[in-house]
Design a protein around this motif. Structure first.
Motif, PDB file in Angstrom:
ATOM      1  N   LEU A 158      18.129  42.124 -53.967  1.00  0.00           N
ATOM      2  CA  LEU A 158      18.584  40.787 -54.312  1.00  0.00           C
ATOM      3  C   LEU A 158      18.241  39.827 -53.183  1.00  0.00           C
ATOM      4  O   LEU A 158      18.247  40.192 -52.019  1.00  0.00           O
ATOM      5  CB  LEU A 158      20.089  40.775 -54.553  1.00  0.00           C
ATOM      6  CG  LEU A 158      20.554  41.633 -55.724  1.00  0.00           C
ATOM      7  CD1 LEU A 158      22.072  41.629 -55.763  1.00  0.00           C
ATOM      8  CD2 LEU A 158      19.994  41.070 -57.017  1.00  0.00           C
ATOM      9  N   ALA A 159      17.992  38.598 -53.563  1.00  0.00           N
ATOM     10  CA  ALA A 159      17.675  37.588 -52.548  1.00  0.00           C
ATOM     11  C   ALA A 159      18.893  37.351 -51.678  1.00  0.00           C
ATOM     12  O   ALA A 159      20.032  37.320 -52.129  1.00  0.00           O
ATOM     13  CB  ALA A 159      17.253  36.296 -53.233  1.00  0.00           C
ATOM     14  N   GLY A 160      18.681  37.214 -50.411  1.00  0.00           N
ATOM     15  CA  GLY A 160      19.757  36.921 -49.491  1.00  0.00           C
ATOM     16  C   GLY A 160      20.394  38.178 -48.925  1.00  0.00           C
ATOM     17  O   GLY A 160      21.227  38.122 -48.033  1.00  0.00           O
ATOM     18  N   LYS A 161      20.049  39.323 -49.419  1.00  0.00           N
ATOM     19  CA  LYS A 161      20.607  40.574 -48.900  1.00  0.00           C
ATOM     20  C   LYS A 161      19.753  41.076 -47.738  1.00  0.00           C
ATOM     21  O   LYS A 161      18.567  40.844 -47.670  1.00  0.00           O
ATOM     22  CB  LYS A 161      20.606  41.641 -49.996  1.00  0.00           C
ATOM     23  CG  LYS A 161      21.542  41.346 -51.128  1.00  0.00           C
ATOM     24  CD  LYS A 161      22.921  41.785 -50.760  1.00  0.00           C
ATOM     25  CE  LYS A 161      23.840  41.580 -51.956  1.00  0.00           C
ATOM     26  NZ  LYS A 161      25.150  42.073 -51.689  1.00  0.00           N
ATOM     27  N   ALA A 162      20.395  41.768 -46.862  1.00  0.00           N
ATOM     28  CA  ALA A 162      19.658  42.354 -45.743  1.00  0.00           C
ATOM     29  C   ALA A 162      18.808  43.492 -46.262  1.00  0.00           C
ATOM     30  O   ALA A 162      19.003  43.989 -47.357  1.00  0.00           O
ATOM     31  CB  ALA A 162      20.630  42.847 -44.686  1.00  0.00           C
ATOM     32  N   HIS A 163      17.923  43.916 -45.464  1.00  0.00           N
ATOM     33  CA  HIS A 163      16.994  44.956 -45.891  1.00  0.00           C
ATOM     34  C   HIS A 163      17.562  46.329 -45.589  1.00  0.00           C
ATOM     35  O   HIS A 163      17.036  47.087 -44.783  1.00  0.00           O
ATOM     36  CB  HIS A 163      15.648  44.761 -45.204  1.00  0.00           C
ATOM     37  CG  HIS A 163      15.007  43.457 -45.557  1.00  0.00           C
ATOM     38  ND1 HIS A 163      14.378  43.263 -46.755  1.00  0.00           N
ATOM     39  CD2 HIS A 163      14.950  42.284 -44.900  1.00  0.00           C
ATOM     40  CE1 HIS A 163      13.919  42.031 -46.805  1.00  0.00           C
ATOM     41  NE2 HIS A 163      14.271  41.411 -45.682  1.00  0.00           N
ATOM     42  N   TYR A 172      22.702  32.413 -47.114  1.00  0.00           N
ATOM     43  CA  TYR A 172      21.701  31.680 -47.887  1.00  0.00           C
ATOM     44  C   TYR A 172      21.321  30.426 -47.133  1.00  0.00           C
ATOM     45  O   TYR A 172      22.167  29.766 -46.548  1.00  0.00           O
ATOM     46  CB  TYR A 172      22.263  31.304 -49.257  1.00  0.00           C
ATOM     47  CG  TYR A 172      22.441  32.504 -50.143  1.00  0.00           C
ATOM     48  CD1 TYR A 172      21.342  33.045 -50.782  1.00  0.00           C
ATOM     49  CD2 TYR A 172      23.678  33.068 -50.326  1.00  0.00           C
ATOM     50  CE1 TYR A 172      21.505  34.151 -51.591  1.00  0.00           C
ATOM     51  CE2 TYR A 172      23.843  34.165 -51.122  1.00  0.00           C
ATOM     52  CZ  TYR A 172      22.760  34.705 -51.756  1.00  0.00           C
ATOM     53  OH  TYR A 172      22.904  35.788 -52.556  1.00  0.00           O
ATOM     54  N   ARG A 173      20.061  30.153 -47.132  1.00  0.00           N
ATOM     55  CA  ARG A 173      19.573  28.944 -46.472  1.00  0.00           C
ATOM     56  C   ARG A 173      19.195  27.898 -47.519  1.00  0.00           C
ATOM     57  O   ARG A 173      18.719  28.250 -48.597  1.00  0.00           O
ATOM     58  CB  ARG A 173      18.353  29.260 -45.611  1.00  0.00           C
ATOM     59  CG  ARG A 173      18.705  30.117 -44.425  1.00  0.00           C
ATOM     60  CD  ARG A 173      17.539  30.306 -43.531  1.00  0.00           C
ATOM     61  NE  ARG A 173      16.555  31.148 -44.242  1.00  0.00           N
ATOM     62  CZ  ARG A 173      15.330  31.318 -43.846  1.00  0.00           C
ATOM     63  NH1 ARG A 173      14.906  30.713 -42.760  1.00  0.00           N
ATOM     64  NH2 ARG A 173      14.508  32.085 -44.496  1.00  0.00           N
ATOM     65  N   ALA A 174      19.412  26.691 -47.160  1.00  0.00           N
ATOM     66  CA  ALA A 174      19.009  25.610 -48.057  1.00  0.00           C
ATOM     67  C   ALA A 174      17.492  25.516 -48.080  1.00  0.00           C
ATOM     68  O   ALA A 174      16.825  25.805 -47.084  1.00  0.00           O
ATOM     69  CB  ALA A 174      19.587  24.283 -47.584  1.00  0.00           C
ATOM     70  N   MET A 175      16.977  25.120 -49.235  1.00  0.00           N
ATOM     71  CA  MET A 175      15.522  24.965 -49.333  1.00  0.00           C
ATOM     72  C   MET A 175      15.091  23.743 -48.526  1.00  0.00           C
ATOM     73  O   MET A 175      15.725  22.695 -48.585  1.00  0.00           O
ATOM     74  CB  MET A 175      15.102  24.767 -50.794  1.00  0.00           C
ATOM     75  CG  MET A 175      15.284  26.009 -51.626  1.00  0.00           C
ATOM     76  SD  MET A 175      14.803  25.749 -53.337  1.00  0.00           S
ATOM     77  CE  MET A 175      13.149  25.142 -53.168  1.00  0.00           C
ATOM     78  N   ALA A 176      14.038  23.875 -47.805  1.00  0.00           N
ATOM     79  CA  ALA A 176      13.537  22.768 -47.002  1.00  0.00           C
ATOM     80  C   ALA A 176      12.657  21.819 -47.814  1.00  0.00           C
ATOM     81  O   ALA A 176      12.357  20.728 -47.361  1.00  0.00           O
ATOM     82  CB  ALA A 176      12.753  23.304 -45.818  1.00  0.00           C
ATOM     83  N   GLU A 177      12.284  22.202 -49.018  1.00  0.00           N
ATOM     84  CA  GLU A 177      11.397  21.382 -49.840  1.00  0.00           C
ATOM     85  C   GLU A 177      12.103  20.970 -51.136  1.00  0.00           C
ATOM     86  O   GLU A 177      12.945  21.698 -51.641  1.00  0.00           O
ATOM     87  CB  GLU A 177      10.142  22.176 -50.202  1.00  0.00           C
ATOM     88  CG  GLU A 177       9.354  22.626 -49.020  1.00  0.00           C
ATOM     89  CD  GLU A 177       8.243  23.571 -49.431  1.00  0.00           C
ATOM     90  OE1 GLU A 177       8.149  23.905 -50.632  1.00  0.00           O
ATOM     91  OE2 GLU A 177       7.501  23.971 -48.549  1.00  0.00           O
ATOM     92  N   ILE A 178      11.719  19.842 -51.631  1.00  0.00           N
ATOM     93  CA  ILE A 178      12.221  19.385 -52.919  1.00  0.00           C
ATOM     94  C   ILE A 178      11.105  19.564 -53.930  1.00  0.00           C
ATOM     95  O   ILE A 178       9.956  19.193 -53.679  1.00  0.00           O
ATOM     96  CB  ILE A 178      12.639  17.909 -52.859  1.00  0.00           C
ATOM     97  CG1 ILE A 178      13.795  17.734 -51.886  1.00  0.00           C
ATOM     98  CG2 ILE A 178      13.007  17.402 -54.240  1.00  0.00           C
ATOM     99  CD1 ILE A 178      14.189  16.289 -51.676  1.00  0.00           C
ATOM    100  N   ASN A 179      11.433  20.126 -55.072  1.00  0.00           N
ATOM    101  CA  ASN A 179      10.437  20.301 -56.129  1.00  0.00           C
ATOM    102  C   ASN A 179      10.195  18.942 -56.787  1.00  0.00           C
ATOM    103  O   ASN A 179      11.051  18.427 -57.496  1.00  0.00           O
ATOM    104  CB  ASN A 179      10.929  21.317 -57.150  1.00  0.00           C
ATOM    105  CG  ASN A 179       9.870  21.643 -58.172  1.00  0.00           C
ATOM    106  OD1 ASN A 179       8.754  21.147 -58.099  1.00  0.00           O
ATOM    107  ND2 ASN A 179      10.229  22.492 -59.127  1.00  0.00           N
ATOM    108  N   MET A 180       9.053  18.361 -56.531  1.00  0.00           N
ATOM    109  CA  MET A 180       8.732  17.011 -57.020  1.00  0.00           C
ATOM    110  C   MET A 180       8.122  17.006 -58.425  1.00  0.00           C
ATOM    111  O   MET A 180       7.981  15.959 -59.035  1.00  0.00           O
ATOM    112  CB  MET A 180       7.756  16.326 -56.057  1.00  0.00           C
ATOM    113  CG  MET A 180       8.335  16.090 -54.678  1.00  0.00           C
ATOM    114  SD  MET A 180       9.741  14.986 -54.698  1.00  0.00           S
ATOM    115  CE  MET A 180       8.948  13.474 -55.114  1.00  0.00           C
ATOM    116  N   THR A 181       7.764  18.134 -58.945  1.00  0.00           N
ATOM    117  CA  THR A 181       7.075  18.190 -60.229  1.00  0.00           C
ATOM    118  C   THR A 181       7.882  17.552 -61.365  1.00  0.00           C
ATOM    119  O   THR A 181       7.339  16.736 -62.114  1.00  0.00           O
ATOM    120  CB  THR A 181       6.713  19.650 -60.574  1.00  0.00           C
ATOM    121  OG1 THR A 181       5.946  20.178 -59.500  1.00  0.00           O
ATOM    122  CG2 THR A 181       5.912  19.719 -61.861  1.00  0.00           C
ATOM    123  N   PRO A 182       9.176  17.832 -61.537  1.00  0.00           N
ATOM    124  CA  PRO A 182       9.914  17.158 -62.631  1.00  0.00           C
ATOM    125  C   PRO A 182       9.994  15.646 -62.435  1.00  0.00           C
ATOM    126  O   PRO A 182       9.923  14.892 -63.404  1.00  0.00           O
ATOM    127  CB  PRO A 182      11.310  17.790 -62.557  1.00  0.00           C
ATOM    128  CG  PRO A 182      11.143  19.032 -61.796  1.00  0.00           C
ATOM    129  CD  PRO A 182       9.992  18.841 -60.884  1.00  0.00           C
TER     130      PRO A 182
END
Length: 159
Positions: free
Chosen positions: A5-10, A18-28
């Protein structure tokens, strides 16, 4: 299980935050802006003059168009509109003076339906000319054909 799962350790038992996304999805946003642009491009020409009339056809060459001409429309039933405001012929001059700030050089284009009587067009144009408006013209459409375009403006100065 092979999936993680995302955010789980290996596999070490530590939990990573969880980290915030540094990018904004501009497509919509771009999609919405392009749709709005197309809607306004299609709707804008229809908003310039809102009173529908069947314009007469002419082969006359188009003349230079002035910025923001004032339109007077005469419908088949003889009703007169200044821009989109219905007005009696007796009150038309007062409204034109108010709209043009008493500028006799203001360009006024008359859109008369092809089916109205010639005398009614002369009456409307003569009323404007008698009031001192010097630049009164007629609007017509090109006949259907390979060179047919949009509405044409043929202006002749009133004397």
């Amino acid at each position: 299980m092979a999936a993680q799962l995302a955010g789980k350790a290996h596999g070490r038992g530590k939990r990573r935050g969880y980290r915030a996304m540094a990018e904004i999805n501009m497509t919509p946003f771009i999609d919405v802006m392009l749709v709005l642009l197309i809607v306004f491009m299609v709707a804008a020409p229809m908003l310039t003059v809102g009173v529908p009339v069947d314009l007469p056809k002419t082969n006359a060459a188009p003349l230079e168009q002035q910025k923001d001409p004032l339109f007077v429309t005469v419908q088949t039933d003889g009703r007169v509109f200044v821009q989109e405001t219905p007005v009696e012929l007796s009150n038309m001059v007062a409204l034109l003076i108010a709209v043009t700030n008493n500028n006799p050089e203001a360009r006024i284009l008359v859109r008369g339906d092809a089916k109205i009587a010639y005398g009614k067009m002369l009456e409307v144009m003569g009323t404007m000319s008698a009031a001192g408006f010097k630049k009164v013209g007629l609007v017509a459409e090109m006949p259907n054909g390979p060179t047919a375009g949009g509405p044409r403006v043929g202006a002749k100065q009133a004397r």
